[in-house]
Scaffold this active site. Structure first.
Site, PDB file in Angstrom:
ATOM      1  N   GLY A  76      47.791  38.331  37.387  1.00 65.21           N
ATOM      2  CA  GLY A  76      47.563  37.648  38.647  1.00 65.21           C
ATOM      3  C   GLY A  76      48.942  37.808  39.491  1.00 65.21           C
ATOM      4  O   GLY A  76      49.998  38.053  38.965  1.00 65.21           O
TER       5      GLY A  76
ATOM      6  N   CYS B 179      50.822  39.576  31.249  1.00 70.88           N
ATOM      7  CA  CYS B 179      51.511  39.477  32.402  1.00 70.88           C
ATOM      8  C   CYS B 179      51.718  38.037  32.853  1.00 70.88           C
ATOM      9  O   CYS B 179      51.835  37.212  32.460  1.00 70.88           O
ATOM     10  CB  CYS B 179      51.079  40.617  33.640  1.00 70.88           C
ATOM     11  SG  CYS B 179      52.396  40.653  35.092  1.00 70.88           S
ATOM     12  N   TYR B 180      50.973  37.693  33.964  1.00 69.02           N
ATOM     13  CA  TYR B 180      50.661  36.409  34.498  1.00 69.02           C
ATOM     14  C   TYR B 180      50.098  35.640  33.467  1.00 69.02           C
ATOM     15  O   TYR B 180      50.582  34.614  33.248  1.00 69.02           O
ATOM     16  CB  TYR B 180      49.947  36.308  35.744  1.00 69.02           C
ATOM     17  CG  TYR B 180      49.522  34.816  36.301  1.00 69.02           C
ATOM     18  CD1 TYR B 180      50.563  34.272  37.155  1.00 69.02           C
ATOM     19  CD2 TYR B 180      48.641  34.049  36.021  1.00 69.02           C
ATOM     20  CE1 TYR B 180      50.385  32.958  37.634  1.00 69.02           C
ATOM     21  CE2 TYR B 180      48.373  32.795  36.501  1.00 69.02           C
ATOM     22  CZ  TYR B 180      49.435  32.249  37.108  1.00 69.02           C
ATOM     23  OH  TYR B 180      49.303  31.076  37.570  1.00 69.02           O
TER      24      TYR B 180
ATOM     25  N   HIS C 267      52.001  45.592  30.708  1.00 68.78           N
ATOM     26  CA  HIS C 267      50.224  45.736  30.669  1.00 68.78           C
ATOM     27  C   HIS C 267      49.747  46.782  29.663  1.00 68.78           C
ATOM     28  O   HIS C 267      50.075  47.971  29.777  1.00 68.78           O
ATOM     29  CB  HIS C 267      49.826  46.280  32.198  1.00 68.78           C
ATOM     30  CG  HIS C 267      49.977  45.167  33.292  1.00 68.78           C
ATOM     31  ND1 HIS C 267      48.983  44.413  33.600  1.00 68.78           N
ATOM     32  CD2 HIS C 267      51.076  45.006  33.719  1.00 68.78           C
ATOM     33  CE1 HIS C 267      49.468  43.465  34.353  1.00 68.78           C
ATOM     34  NE2 HIS C 267      50.600  43.737  34.736  1.00 68.78           N
TER      35      HIS C 267
ATOM     36  N   GLU D 131      47.109  47.717  28.825  1.00 73.48           N
ATOM     37  CA  GLU D 131      45.619  48.088  29.254  1.00 73.48           C
ATOM     38  C   GLU D 131      45.734  49.478  29.942  1.00 73.48           C
ATOM     39  O   GLU D 131      45.050  50.068  30.188  1.00 73.48           O
ATOM     40  CB  GLU D 131      44.534  46.993  29.858  1.00 73.48           C
ATOM     41  CG  GLU D 131      45.283  46.643  31.378  1.00 73.48           C
ATOM     42  CD  GLU D 131      46.273  45.650  31.474  1.00 73.48           C
ATOM     43  OE1 GLU D 131      46.805  45.495  30.490  1.00 73.48           O
ATOM     44  OE2 GLU D 131      46.450  45.004  32.386  1.00 73.48           O
TER      45      GLU D 131
ATOM     46  N   ASP E 123      24.909  56.828  40.372  1.00 72.96           N
ATOM     47  CA  ASP E 123      24.728  55.342  40.204  1.00 72.96           C
ATOM     48  C   ASP E 123      23.411  54.747  40.707  1.00 72.96           C
ATOM     49  O   ASP E 123      22.962  53.861  40.061  1.00 72.96           O
ATOM     50  CB  ASP E 123      26.108  54.938  41.280  1.00 72.96           C
ATOM     51  CG  ASP E 123      27.432  55.178  41.130  1.00 72.96           C
ATOM     52  OD1 ASP E 123      27.363  55.893  39.886  1.00 72.96           O
ATOM     53  OD2 ASP E 123      28.255  55.312  41.854  1.00 72.96           O
TER      54      ASP E 123
ATOM     55  N   LYS F 142      32.883  54.972  35.875  1.00 71.74           N
ATOM     56  CA  LYS F 142      31.492  55.853  35.859  1.00 71.74           C
ATOM     57  C   LYS F 142      31.310  56.514  34.617  1.00 71.74           C
ATOM     58  O   LYS F 142      29.954  56.842  34.614  1.00 71.74           O
ATOM     59  CB  LYS F 142      32.492  57.222  36.895  1.00 71.74           C
ATOM     60  CG  LYS F 142      31.260  58.178  37.439  1.00 71.74           C
ATOM     61  CD  LYS F 142      30.814  57.421  38.656  1.00 71.74           C
ATOM     62  CE  LYS F 142      29.985  58.576  39.488  1.00 71.74           C
ATOM     63  NZ  LYS F 142      29.476  58.014  40.652  1.00 71.74           N
TER      64      LYS F 142
END
Ligand code: XMP
Length: 515
Positions: free
Chosen positions: A54, A81-82, A173, A175, A231, A371
């Site tokens: 964040g 992180c945050y 991070h 991810e 989509d 996607k």
């Protein structure tokens, strides 16, 4: 099925965290930090909790904080992180401004080798590796019970853990793909520390979504604009599974589609999915409005507006529908600025739709998916591969591929040339080389010779690009033999075409489309 909670503190990679967890076949739910209490976390039966990053500083009162009871639930927690700083702060450690020691981007991280049984989080990471950092604060003092598991040259605590309570944090991070061993860190947290089972499948997403949609709508009727793009098609298929005939999908055929496209969309749905499908043949209406207009932006505007009017007319015939469905997917959510992550929300502003259209609510069942995940859902729901793996096609359709005045005749010529190009690329097995390929009809006429006669015909451009994100693109190195065959077929089979050229410009400086 084991569930992991991603507690959202407003970071930019929140969905990516959930996605990484899903990739490991574990079900993940994202909830804003202020929408669920520690007791509710316990009650819901989550097997692990991940706190996201964040933009705030944890030591400021105005920043998002969380009840420290979270750390006493007996549920493993990973802060990123945050999230890591918040854990340190909640557990009595110290977080300080990093000043000139803030880190941004790829950074070398050193794993601290700690004796057995502890430090599982960094166990599968080599002693030094590259991670992704983005922080202006850092943990300057570990809380009691925590050990340091990694550091960088300037960041004293790049990873930490309390193995007794199973609470971990990483300043970097994991991810983000730039963190070379990020997947290992997440996998260790999920499987070695939290012991969650990898038993989630896309079918579960479908089942869970269907149930949620049914509960939320509770018999309300839904309208969906079906463009035939990936989509909106997947959204239609999912809603059809959930609410059947309570869904009305309106497919506006503006006459600017490629050869066979309108029928492909209609046949993919008609008779195969339970829903009301309305195909509006609006070719004449659109072409009349576009007559004499050559400026591309004016064309786009006219088409956008006419689309709305056509949609409006159709929905007037249908009667009272209070919910509008949209095939928004996660990348669209980021682009338009982050909203809350609920699947259904009050309708305030739907891009492009006129304010006279009154919908009380809007439903976006795909808004958490990327996607490729949307495509997987589409296949599982039984949509044909041709639709699910369609390359992007601009909303204004062939109107951005005819240079000069638009007419039905010109569109038909372009449709034929485009179909030949697509067919030959498929036959040559070259579809994988390109991300998007199509033909453009120019208003350039040149002299040619067909048979014994001199001709004065049109020029067609073949365009094919290879790209990951369409922001930049390379022209595709298609084999000459293939290009030759396409050129021969186009000039032989389409009377008006005397010249075929291949566009060898990348983006930038050119764009993908010609208009
Ligand atoms: P450009 O031409 O900007 O195209 O390099 C990048 C991607 O966007 C598509 N594109 C559009 N899509 N409405 C759309 O929905 C538009 O007006 C539009 N213009 C370009 C293009 O096909 C390519 O995939």
């Amino acid at each position: 099925m084991d569930k992991v909670l991603v507690l959202d503190f407003g970071g930019q990679y929140d969905q990516l965290i959930a996605r990484r967890v899903r990739e490991m076949s574990v079900y993940a739910e994202i909830k804003p930090y202020n929408k669920i209490s520690p007791d509710e976390i316990l009650e819901a039966g989550y097997k692990a909790v991940i706190l996201t990053g964040g933009p705030n500083s944890v030591y400021l009162e105005s920043s998002p904080h969380y009840d420290a009871k979270l750390l006493e639930l007996g549920i493993p927690v990973l802060g990123i992180c945050y999230g890591a700083q918040l854990i340190a702060w909640m557990a009595g450690g110290k977080v300080s401004a990093a000043g000139s020691s803030g880190e941004y981007g790829k950074t070398e991280v050193t794993a601290d080798r700690v004796s057995s049984k502890v430090g599982l989080l960094m166990e599968d990471v080599p002693e030094t590796s590259i991670c992704w950092m983005s922080h202006t604060d850092y943990i300057s003092e570990l809380p009691e019970g925590f050990i340091r598991l990694a550091h960088t040259d300037v960041c004293p605590v790049a990873a930490m853990g309390d193995p007794v309570r199973k609470i971990y944090g990483t300043q970097f991070h994991p991810e983000v793909t730039h963190t070379v061993y990020g997947k290992e860190v997440i996998a260790d947290f999920l499987f070695k520390i939290s012991n969650v089972k990898a038993d989630w499948k896309m079918d579960d997403f479908i089942d869970i979504s269907v149930k949620r949609i049914q509960e939320m709508l509770n018999g309300k009727k839904v309208l969906l604009g079906l463009s035939g793009g990936v989509d909106s098609s997947v959204c239609a298929a999912l809603l059809s599974r959930a609410i059947g005939k309570d869904l009305t999908a309106v497919f506006v055929d503006h006459g600017l589609l490629r050869k066979g496209e309108g029928d492909l969309v209609e046949s993919a749905f008609r008779g195969r999915f339970d829903m009301n499908l309305i195909r509006v043949d609006a070719e004449e209406r659109f072409l009349t409005k576009l007559s004499g207009v050559t400026d591309p932006e004016t064309r786009r505007k006219i088409i956008g507006e006419e689309f709305i009017r056509t949609f409006e007319d159709a929905s007037e015939m249908i009667g009272d529908i209070t919910v509008l469905a949209q095939g928004t997917i996660y990348p669209d959510v980021i682009e338009s600025g982050k909203g809350d992550s609920s699947v259904i929300k009050s309708h305030h502003n739907v891009g492009g739709l006129p304010s006279v259209m009154k919908f009380d609510e809007i439903i976006e069942p795909l808004r958490d998916l990327f996607k490729d995940e949307v495509r997987e859902v589409g296949l599982k729901l039984g949509l044909p591969e041709e639709l699910v793996f369609r390359q992007p096609f601009p909303g204004p359709g062939l109107a951005v591929r005819v240079i000069g005045e638009i007419s039905k005749e010109k569109l038909d010529i372009l449709r034929e040339a485009d179909a030949i190009f697509r067919e030959e690329i498929a036959k040559a097995g070259c579809e994988e080389l390109a991300s998007q390929f199509f033909a453009v009809l120019t208003d350039l006429r040149s002299v040619g010779v067909k048979g014994d006669a001199r001709t004065y015909g049109s020029t067609v451009v073949l365009r094919s690009v290879t790209t990951d994100d369409f922001m930049t693109a390379e022209w595709t190195r298609l084999p000459f033999e293939l290009l030759e065959k396409v050129s021969l077929r186009i000039t032989n089979e389409i009377e008006d075409i005397t010249r075929v050229v291949y566009d060898i410009t990348s983006k930038p400086p050119a764009t993908v489309e010609w208009l």
